[in-house]
Design a protein around this motif. Structure first.
Motif, short mmCIF file in Angstrom:
data_model
loop_
_atom_site.label_atom_id
_atom_site.label_comp_id
_atom_site.label_asym_id
_atom_site.label_seq_id
_atom_site.Cartn_x
_atom_site.Cartn_y
_atom_site.Cartn_z
N ILE A 109 0.84 -1.20 0.00
CA ILE A 109 0.00 0.00 0.00
C ILE A 109 0.88 1.25 0.00
O ILE A 109 0.64 2.20 -0.75
CB ILE A 109 -0.94 0.01 1.23
N LEU A 110 1.94 1.26 0.86
CA LEU A 110 2.84 2.42 0.96
C LEU A 110 3.49 2.72 -0.38
O LEU A 110 3.68 3.88 -0.75
CB LEU A 110 3.92 2.17 2.01
N GLU A 111 3.85 1.68 -1.12
CA GLU A 111 4.56 1.86 -2.38
C GLU A 111 3.62 2.19 -3.54
O GLU A 111 3.93 3.03 -4.38
CB GLU A 111 5.37 0.61 -2.72
N ARG A 112 2.47 1.52 -3.60
CA ARG A 112 1.64 1.62 -4.80
C ARG A 112 0.39 2.48 -4.63
O ARG A 112 -0.08 3.10 -5.58
CB ARG A 112 1.21 0.22 -5.25
N GLU A 113 -0.18 2.50 -3.43
CA GLU A 113 -1.41 3.27 -3.21
C GLU A 113 -1.30 4.09 -1.92
O GLU A 113 -2.10 3.93 -0.99
CB GLU A 113 -2.61 2.33 -3.11
N PRO A 114 -0.30 4.95 -1.83
CA PRO A 114 -0.08 5.67 -0.55
C PRO A 114 -1.26 6.51 -0.11
O PRO A 114 -1.44 6.76 1.07
CB PRO A 114 1.15 6.54 -0.86
N GLU A 115 -2.10 6.96 -1.09
CA GLU A 115 -3.25 7.79 -0.72
C GLU A 115 -4.21 7.06 0.21
O GLU A 115 -4.96 7.68 0.96
CB GLU A 115 -3.98 8.28 -1.98
N ARG A 116 -4.16 5.73 0.22
CA ARG A 116 -5.07 4.95 1.08
C ARG A 116 -4.71 5.10 2.57
O ARG A 116 -5.52 4.78 3.43
CB ARG A 116 -5.05 3.47 0.68
N LEU A 117 -3.49 5.57 2.86
CA LEU A 117 -3.12 5.80 4.26
C LEU A 117 -4.05 6.83 4.90
O LEU A 117 -4.23 6.85 6.12
CB LEU A 117 -1.67 6.29 4.37
N ALA A 118 -4.64 7.69 4.07
CA ALA A 118 -5.55 8.72 4.58
C ALA A 118 -6.83 8.11 5.15
O ALA A 118 -7.62 8.81 5.80
CB ALA A 118 -5.88 9.72 3.47
N GLU A 119 -7.04 6.81 4.92
CA GLU A 119 -8.20 6.13 5.53
C GLU A 119 -8.03 6.01 7.04
O GLU A 119 -8.99 5.72 7.76
CB GLU A 119 -8.35 4.72 4.92
N ILE A 120 -6.81 6.20 7.51
CA ILE A 120 -6.52 6.03 8.95
C ILE A 120 -6.62 7.37 9.65
O ILE A 120 -6.08 8.38 9.17
CB ILE A 120 -5.12 5.42 9.14
N LYS A 121 -7.31 7.38 10.77
CA LYS A 121 -7.50 8.60 11.55
C LYS A 121 -6.13 9.18 11.94
O LYS A 121 -5.26 8.48 12.45
CB LYS A 121 -8.31 8.28 12.81
N GLY A 122 -5.96 10.46 11.68
CA GLY A 122 -4.70 11.11 12.06
C GLY A 122 -3.75 11.28 10.89
O GLY A 122 -2.70 11.91 11.02
N ILE A 123 -4.09 10.70 9.71
CA ILE A 123 -3.23 10.84 8.53
C ILE A 123 -4.00 11.56 7.44
O ILE A 123 -5.02 11.07 6.95
CB ILE A 123 -2.74 9.47 8.01
N SER A 124 -3.51 12.75 7.08
CA SER A 124 -4.12 13.50 5.97
C SER A 124 -3.55 12.98 4.66
O SER A 124 -2.58 12.22 4.63
CB SER A 124 -3.80 14.99 6.11
N GLU A 125 -4.17 13.42 3.54
CA GLU A 125 -3.65 12.99 2.23
C GLU A 125 -2.23 13.50 2.02
O GLU A 125 -1.39 12.81 1.45
CB GLU A 125 -4.58 13.51 1.12
N ARG A 126 -1.97 14.74 2.47
CA ARG A 126 -0.62 15.30 2.32
C ARG A 126 0.41 14.49 3.10
O ARG A 126 1.48 14.16 2.60
CB ARG A 126 -0.60 16.76 2.79
N LYS A 127 0.04 14.14 4.34
CA LYS A 127 0.97 13.36 5.16
C LYS A 127 1.17 11.97 4.56
O LYS A 127 2.28 11.42 4.58
CB LYS A 127 0.45 13.23 6.59
N ALA A 128 0.12 11.40 3.98
CA ALA A 128 0.22 10.08 3.34
C ALA A 128 1.24 10.12 2.22
O ALA A 128 2.07 9.22 2.07
CB ALA A 128 -1.15 9.65 2.81
N ARG A 129 1.19 11.20 1.41
CA ARG A 129 2.15 11.32 0.31
C ARG A 129 3.57 11.48 0.84
O ARG A 129 4.52 10.91 0.31
CB ARG A 129 1.78 12.51 -0.59
N GLU A 130 3.72 12.26 1.91
CA GLU A 130 5.05 12.47 2.51
C GLU A 130 5.65 11.16 3.01
O GLU A 130 6.83 10.89 2.82
CB GLU A 130 4.96 13.47 3.66
N LEU A 131 4.82 10.34 3.66
CA LEU A 131 5.30 9.06 4.18
C LEU A 131 5.73 8.14 3.04
O LEU A 131 6.77 7.46 3.12
CB LEU A 131 4.21 8.39 5.02
#
Length: 760
Positions: A109-131
């Protein structure tokens, strides 16, 4: 055999070669692993290949010959890696939430679909891209590290190269690795040249020759020159590169057109003009220094009668009696914008400065005092009773990045000048061209500038011969103090220093109270005598701590050079002990493992010296409760301190410098320190010690001269003891030759004044 485990803790890492000591968790056991590791982080899963060995001091270790970073496969391993701090912004709690949501597909997910990290409370789309970017960057960085290691580049430099070029490194390295020397601080021509050789770039490559010319000028700057005769530059570069002088010469014009160097006619030692070559920064530094000084050198209208009346009043109030030269110095300081005051020890420079201060204070003028080093500023404060600062602190060293040239940036400058009517600078022989330029930028015309120094001491460590050149120019008022006052004449240190300066024979009969010569011819015997003097005799004789007794030596190498003396003195003055933490100190695996051939160890209690200017290092002064009461920036070449603590967990060494300044050095910056039980005479400039011990036996004639001996002897306040060959001592007294510094400041001053006259 193979071993797989997680990096629990990196105990030690050498930033130059990547040699590391790790704590690994493998199958529930904690194992110490050692080897060369290319940029790994805590929390990562490694597969090592090697064998178990028994270290005589540290016990069983796994010595890794090779390793591979493995991608964690199970959810627990993924959570462990993400929560280790390897990815900024993810702590243990957030790592647990991510893995709970995505399970074994977390890395995918981190490598191919990082935007999905935003599904987790506390992670914005911007932060997901940064990670996700961090994950990709770490992978790219590791690949780049492996690529750069193939060309012999250290881990520390490899990280700098990647930071500078990113994905472009592959093209830069293969097309023109000499760009590294231009673009990255810490990478010089020799490193770039070695990379170029491995890449297969030809010896007569245009890139190589141009870089070699600029490197030769930079190396000359390290020797104190601001320029070189063109024939010398061609010869040095030719020998460096192994190509003909003709091949080098054709590139001088191109570099000149590109304004990367400047060609100028200057008088050589025989007085005849010949072509010289400058690096651009040095040329314009000399030019601007000359112009600014001449503009400061105004005639200030004050009658001799007024000065005489005020001087008589000030002298009477302070009960000071001045000789004719000292009175002349006060007159010239009052009447001129610039004054140079020079004289040897005991000739009354301090008394003259104090009189000037009282005179200007009685006129209601604002006065600033400064010196090049902390020790010199402290001595100036004690001698005058007025606050003196280092020139760097006076100019308010900036916390921002260094200039493109790698030099300091100051808050006080043309736009924000110093607010003062009079500025007095002591120990001017130590001030190099670039520090002088920075100082003058912050002084407005109408301010009096008084430059005080001993012109017979060694010149500055940095490039230029500022004090000598300004005196030689004949453009500024110069007052020379020559009379040795009665109290000073009772000191054989001062009397003999003046004899050395005049080239006179000195009686070495040890009937003196403060000047001794112990005749010894065997280096091992001299070492034992030096140790006994530092450890037992001198501290009692001058009532000082062992750490205050300084060994000074002309050279770095050899039995009586800095490096060997420090090894011996450390062994006896600060021996190994269970309550003294220590770490390997130096480059190469031999040093890391504490074997012979390395620099050994650094331990708590060691006397150390900063060996290069670092304008970004922070320091703080703490009260007895450990609370910071003062902070600042900058630790400078020649600053001496004591190792206060070593924290292997935080990977830092804390050093306490003069005036209680505490500085924390990350392990990767320890190459800026060296042991300082013994230091070179050059490094001792501007300092004064209760007692000085000087081993003298042999050395090159160009180095072993009167100038160096005079500087060494005058570093002692209460006692100087020389140990070694009386023949070498006398040879140094007789040797009045000095290493020639190629500079053009004198001519720049004269040229500017000449142009001003022709405009009238």
């Amino acid at each position: 055999m193979k071993l797989e485990g997680y990096v629990e803790h990196i105990i030690y890492r050498n930033s130059e070669n990547g040699y590391s000591v790790l704590n690994l968790e493998a199958d529930g056991e904690e194992i110490t692993a050692v080897g060369i590791f290319h940029y790994i982080s805590e929390g990562e899963l490694l597969e090592l290949e090697g064998e178990f060995t028994e270290h005589p001091l540290y016990g069983q270790q796994f010595r890794a010959d090779s390793f591979e970073v493995k991608v964690p496969q199970d959810a627990l391993a993924m959570e462990r890696y993400l929560g280790s701090g390897a990815i900024k912004g993810i702590g243990p709690a957030l790592a647990a939430r991510i893995v709970r949501r995505f399970g074994t597909k977390t890395f995918e997910i981190l490598e191919r679909e990082p935007e999905r990290l935003a599904e987790i409370k506390g992670i914005s789309e911007r932060k997901a891209r940064e990670l996700a970017e961090q994950m990709e960057e770490k992978r790219d960085l590791r690949q780049a590290m492996v690529f750069l290691q193939e060309y012999g580049i250290s881990v520390n430099l490899a990280a700098k190269i990647y930071e500078q070029y990113g994905g472009e490194i592959y093209r830069v390295i293969k097309e023109n690795p000499y760009r590294l020397a231009d673009d990255i601080t810490g990478i010089g021509f020799r490193t770039a040249d070695e990379i170029a050789r491995r890449v297969g770039i030809r010896e007569d490559s245009d890139f190589r020759i141009r870089s070699g010319i600029l490197y030769t000028l930079l190396a000359a700057s390290g020797e104190g020159h601001t320029c070189l005769p063109e024939d010398q530059l061609l010869g040095r570069t030719s020998r460096l590169l192994g190509v003909s002088a003709e091949a080098v010469e054709k590139h001088l014009s191109d570099l000149s057109i590109e304004r990367r160097l400047v060609r100028k006619l200057l008088p050589d030692t025989d007085g005849k003009e010949k072509p010289f070559v400058y690096g651009t920064a040095a040329y314009y530094a000399e030019l601007s220094t000359a112009v600014m000084l001449c503009r400061l050198n105004l005639s200030l209208e004050t009658s001799d009668t007024e000065i005489s009346t005020m001087l008589h009043r000030v002298s009477a109030q302070a009960e000071i009696e001045l000789d004719e030269h000292q009175k002349e110095a006060v007159y010239e300081a009052v009447k001129n914008g610039v004054l140079i005051l020079t004289g040897g020890p005991g000739t009354g420079k301090t008394t003259t400065i104090n009189t000037m201060i009282r005179y200007f204070e009685s006129e209601g003028l604002d006065i600033l005092l400064a010196a090049p080093t902390g020790r010199a500023a402290k001595r100036m404060t004690e001698a005058t009773g007025c606050q003196a600062r280092t020139i760097h602190r006076l100019l308010e060293l900036s916390g921002g990045p260094e200039s493109a040239s790698g030099r300091a940036v100051f808050m006080k400058n043309e736009e924000e000048p110093l607010e003062a009517d009079v500025i007095i600078i002591d120990e001017m022989s130590m001030v190099d061209l670039y520090l002088m330029q920075a100082l003058l930028k912050a002084i407005v015309p109408g301010t009096r500038l008084i430059l005080v120094g001993d012109v017979n001491q060694l010149p500055s460590v940095g490039p230029g011969s500022v004090l000598q050149d300004l005196i030689r120019s004949g453009a500024f008022p110069v007052v020379r103090l020559t009379k040795i006052f009665r109290q000073a004449a009772e000191s054989d240190i001062i009397v003999n220093a003046h004899k050395i300066n005049r080239g006179e024979k000195i009686t070495l009969d040890n009937k003196s109270r403060d000047f001794f010569f112990l005749k010894r011819q065997d280096p091992n015997v001299i070492l034992r005598v030096v140790l006994a003097l530092v450890q037992e005799k001198m501290p009692r004789y001058v009532h000082a701590q062992i750490s205050e007794i300084q060994v000074l030596t002309p050279m770095r190498k050899g039995a009586l050079g800095v490096e060997n003396l420090n090894r011996v003195l450390q062994r006896y003055l600060n021996p190994e002990a269970p309550d003294k933490p220590e770490i390997p100190f130096g480059h190469g695996t031999a040093a890391e493992e504490g074997k012979e051939g390395g620099k050994g160890v650094l331990r708590v209690g060691d006397k150390v010296m900063q060996i290069r200017n670092n304008y970004q290092l922070e320091w703080e002064v703490r009260n007895r409760y450990g609370i910071a009461v003062d902070t600042g920036l900058g630790v400078f070449n020649g600053d001496v301190g004591i190792v206060h603590s070593i924290n292997s967990f935080a990977e830092e060494v804390v050093v306490e410098f003069d005036e209680g300044r505490m500085v924390a050095y990350p392990y990767k910056q320890l190459d800026e320190l060296e042991l300082a039980y013994a230091i070179t005479v050059h490094k001792a400039q501007g300092s004064e010690y209760p007692a000085v011990v000087i081993p003298l036996l042999s050395g090159p004639r160009l180095l072993m001269n009167r100038n160096l001996l005079y500087t060494a002897v005058t570093r002692a306040r209460s006692c100087v003891t020389l140990v070694g060959s009386d023949e070498m001592f006398q040879a140094m007294v007789d040797n009045g030759t000095e290493q020639k510094r190629y500079t053009g400041l004198c001519e720049a001053v004269q040229s500017y004044l000449s142009s001003q006259m022709s405009d009238l």
